[in-house]
Enzyme design. Structure first.
Site, short mmCIF file in Angstrom:
data_model
loop_
_atom_site.label_atom_id
_atom_site.label_comp_id
_atom_site.label_asym_id
_atom_site.label_seq_id
_atom_site.Cartn_x
_atom_site.Cartn_y
_atom_site.Cartn_z
N ASN A 118 -1.50 1.27 0.58
CA ASN A 118 -2.57 2.25 -0.40
C ASN A 118 -3.55 1.08 -1.01
O ASN A 118 -4.61 1.56 -1.40
CB ASN A 118 -1.72 2.70 -1.37
CG ASN A 118 -0.63 1.70 -1.92
OD1 ASN A 118 -0.14 0.80 -1.58
ND2 ASN A 118 -0.43 2.08 -3.55
N SER A 192 8.06 1.43 0.20
CA SER A 192 8.99 2.46 -0.33
C SER A 192 10.50 1.92 -0.58
O SER A 192 10.66 1.00 0.23
CB SER A 192 9.03 3.78 0.34
OG SER A 192 9.56 3.21 1.78
N GLU A 213 8.86 -5.30 -3.36
CA GLU A 213 7.74 -4.63 -4.17
C GLU A 213 7.91 -3.08 -4.02
O GLU A 213 7.27 -2.74 -3.15
CB GLU A 213 6.38 -5.22 -4.27
CG GLU A 213 6.30 -6.84 -4.75
CD GLU A 213 6.25 -6.82 -6.15
OE1 GLU A 213 6.04 -6.07 -6.94
OE2 GLU A 213 6.66 -7.99 -6.66
N CYS A 247 0.94 2.76 -6.80
CA CYS A 247 2.29 2.37 -6.94
C CYS A 247 2.59 2.67 -8.61
O CYS A 247 3.77 3.04 -8.85
CB CYS A 247 2.90 1.27 -6.39
SG CYS A 247 2.03 -0.34 -7.01
P1 NAD Z 1 6.64 2.35 3.65
O1 NAD Z 1 7.77 1.79 3.02
O2 NAD Z 1 6.29 3.52 4.31
O3 NAD Z 1 5.70 1.11 4.22
C1 NAD Z 1 5.73 -0.15 4.13
C2 NAD Z 1 5.50 -1.06 5.27
O4 NAD Z 1 7.00 -0.79 5.94
C3 NAD Z 1 4.59 -0.79 6.43
O5 NAD Z 1 3.93 -2.20 6.80
C4 NAD Z 1 5.43 -0.06 7.42
O6 NAD Z 1 4.78 -0.38 8.69
C5 NAD Z 1 6.71 -0.56 7.56
N1 NAD Z 1 7.85 0.32 7.68
C6 NAD Z 1 7.81 1.71 7.57
N2 NAD Z 1 9.07 2.00 8.13
C7 NAD Z 1 9.47 1.07 8.54
C8 NAD Z 1 11.00 0.97 9.36
N3 NAD Z 1 11.82 2.06 9.29
N4 NAD Z 1 11.40 -0.03 9.31
C9 NAD Z 1 10.68 -1.23 9.29
N5 NAD Z 1 9.30 -1.22 8.78
C10 NAD Z 1 8.73 -0.19 8.39
O7 NAD Z 1 5.59 2.02 2.11
P2 NAD Z 1 3.97 3.05 2.18
O8 NAD Z 1 3.80 4.26 2.39
O9 NAD Z 1 3.23 1.93 2.90
O10 NAD Z 1 3.59 2.81 0.75
C11 NAD Z 1 4.00 3.55 -0.10
C12 NAD Z 1 5.19 3.19 -1.12
O11 NAD Z 1 5.10 1.59 -1.43
C13 NAD Z 1 5.43 3.83 -2.38
O12 NAD Z 1 6.71 3.84 -2.83
C14 NAD Z 1 4.75 2.81 -3.38
O13 NAD Z 1 5.25 2.99 -4.82
C15 NAD Z 1 5.24 1.65 -3.01
N6 NAD Z 1 4.37 0.56 -3.39
C16 NAD Z 1 4.53 -0.25 -4.08
C17 NAD Z 1 3.96 -1.36 -4.67
C18 NAD Z 1 4.17 -2.57 -5.42
O14 NAD Z 1 3.52 -3.50 -5.76
N7 NAD Z 1 5.42 -2.48 -6.17
C19 NAD Z 1 2.56 -1.34 -4.27
C20 NAD Z 1 2.12 -0.38 -3.33
C21 NAD Z 1 3.04 0.66 -2.87
#
Ligand code: NAD
Length: 457
Positions: A118, A192, A213, A247
């Site tokens: 994001n 996530s 995070e 987030c």
């Molecule tokens: P996501 O968890 O779907 O993906 C994050 C990363 O994990 C990506 O690089 C993706 O390729 C990888 N990934 C996805 N599925 C996987 C799997 N099964 N096995 C291994 N790796 C995998 O999250 P997103 O859609 O990119 O972001 C949204 C979420 O992230 C929301 O919950 C949001 O609140 C959170 N977020 C948190 C912060 C923070 O700083 N705390 C910042 C931005 C987003």
């Protein structure tokens, strides 16, 4: 060099490079940080074009919420890393006299950084910057959803840095799963809670320390003692920037029932003023069709009081406000992560906070109130990662504050000196004089020795 190697081989090269001690050299660290800054500067236009293609993010927002963070962090670490890296002398207790005690900031080694989509540049590169400052190597896995920004970062780094120091992996779940089997010294993940658990489990296999995070449903409270104009303006900004795909965006609003109508009126007039129409250059698209469909399902037309305009082709969802929302509604079952704002009302702040305390701990919380008792009540009763009183999002911009979640919203934190510490091991060393040697601790133990020991400890 990296093209014909697999991830295990690249990591092996990174291990050898780390062990060569080169990354520990402060001049090396500063040079690499400055080089990265210059590369981003030289390629700023390409980075803006890539992110615009991915989800129509404007140059203004990309600079303000991503690129400027990269410049600011690099400048900050270049300026402060000599002092951060210096061993810190601490007091030595009486039983260790004559001696001196120091904490060394030891680089952890080979880091894996997995980014979310994001804020792709900020969330992928600012942990990398902290890791470089702390003297580490990095394997970097940006999110694959914004395809163009992922490629832009891979090109920027893989063509300009040696893979034994920094290497960007392009790919999705399959590639991430493969990398997660390897043994890193640190994993820094943004994403996530669901994927956070997968990362945590993989890290446990090697006892690798993690920073997670994550996200969650971050509340915003507006009390009778709030400045409603300020609340409406700042909530609209914090909710609809990046089309709600933030987030720490206020996920939902809890407003005191006595001021609800007035607040909604101000909220809607503020949204109108900001002109988030379909073709607005300053309003982002939803990242992909899957998220578009997910968000569309959350819009309960019977509770819709503003917005709700959608276009699947352009992945446009207008700022949407739902009223009289309850915890049973679809929109309250998961983190929204889009431009839908549910309004709930309350009549007793204390009871409302106590209700939320039983939910997962949110990444952020916001309180609009000028009453210090209400402020104290929220801070004392609700556990959350970080947040603001009378604002939204802006706590993230103060590097003197650690940024991170708690419980389901994350483990650990970064930004500023906290980022440096996150990628360092605090190595504790007692340096003992060889001259003073009291007999006390050595056997045979006597009653006399025990008496002194009890006095001393
Ligand atoms: P996501 O968890 O779907 O993906 C994050 C990363 O994990 C990506 O690089 C993706 O390729 C990888 N990934 C996805 N599925 C996987 C799997 N099964 N096995 C291994 N790796 C995998 O999250 P997103 O859609 O990119 O972001 C949204 C979420 O992230 C929301 O919950 C949001 O609140 C959170 N977020 C948190 C912060 C923070 O700083 N705390 C910042 C931005 C987003």
């Amino acid at each position: 060099m990296a093209k014909d190697m697999n991830y295990a081989e690249i990591l092996q090269k990174q291990k050898i490079f780390f062990n060569s001690q080169k990354t520990k050299d402060l001049t090396f660290r500063k040079t690499q940080l400055k080089k990265l800054k210059q590369l981003v500067k030289n390629n700023e236009k390409l980075l803006y074009e890539a992110i615009y293609k991915d989800f129509k993010k404007s140059e203004f927002e990309t600079f303000g919420t991503e690129i400027s963070f990269i410049y600011k962090d690099i400048d900050f670490y270049v300026k402060n890393l000599t002092s951060f890296a210096k061993p810190k002398k601490v007091t030595t207790n009486i039983v260790n006299q004559l001696g001196s005690s120091k904490i060394y900031q030891d680089p952890l080694g080979n880091c894996l950084i997995i980014g979310a989509w994001n804020y792709p540049y900020q969330l992928t590169l600012t942990p990398v910057i902290a890791a470089i400052a702390a003297g580490n190597t990095c394997m970097i896995k940006p999110s694959e959803l914004p395809e163009n920004t992922m490629r832009a970062m891979a090109k920027l780094i893989n063509e300009n840095f040696d893979a034994e120091f920094l290497y960007v992996v392009e790919g999705g779940i399959e590639e991430t799963t493969e990398i997660l089997r390897l043994r890193f010294d640190k994993i820094f993940f943004t994403g996530s809670p669901k994927v956070g658990k997968i990362v945590y489990k993989a890290a446990a296999e090697h006892l690798t320390p993690v920073t997670l995070e994550l996200g969650g449903k971050s509340p915003a409270f507006i009390t009778e003692n709030a400045d409603i104009d300020v609340a409406a303006r700042r909530i609209v900004w914090g909710k609809f920037i990046n089309a709600g795909q933030t987030c720490i965006a206020p996920d939902y609003v809890y407003v005191h029932e006595k001021i609800k109508d007035k607040f909604i009126q101000k909220l809607i007039s503020e949204i109108k003023k900001r002109n988030y129409h379909e073709n607005a250059e300053h309003y982002c698209q939803i990242i992909n069709e899957r998220n578009f469909d997910r968000l569309e399902r959350m819009i309960d037309r019977e509770k819709l009081i503003f917005g709700g305009e959608i276009n699947k082709e352009t992945r446009y969802i207008s700022p949407t406000v739902l009223d009289n929302v309850t915890w049973e509604d679809a929109v309250m079952q998961e983190e929204i992560f889009g431009p839908i704002l549910p309004i709930l009302s309350y009549n007793n702040l204390y009871e409302t906070i106590l209700k939320i305390v039983n939910n997962e701990k949110p990444l952020s919380a916001y309180l609009f109130s000028n009453d210090s008792d209400e402020q104290k009540m929220l801070l004392e009763h609700l556990s959350f990662g970080g947040g603001c009183i009378n604002d939204t999002l802006m706590h993230i911009s103060n590097d003197n504050l650690p940024f991170g979640g708690v419980g389901n919203s994350g483990i650990g934190h970064y930004h500023g000196k906290y980022g440096f510490e996150t990628f360092s091991h605090q190595k504790a060393v007692l340096d003992k004089s060889i001259y003073l040697e009291p007999e006390l601790k050595y056997p045979p133990y006597t009653d006399g020795k025990l008496k002194i020991l009890k006095k001393l400890l």
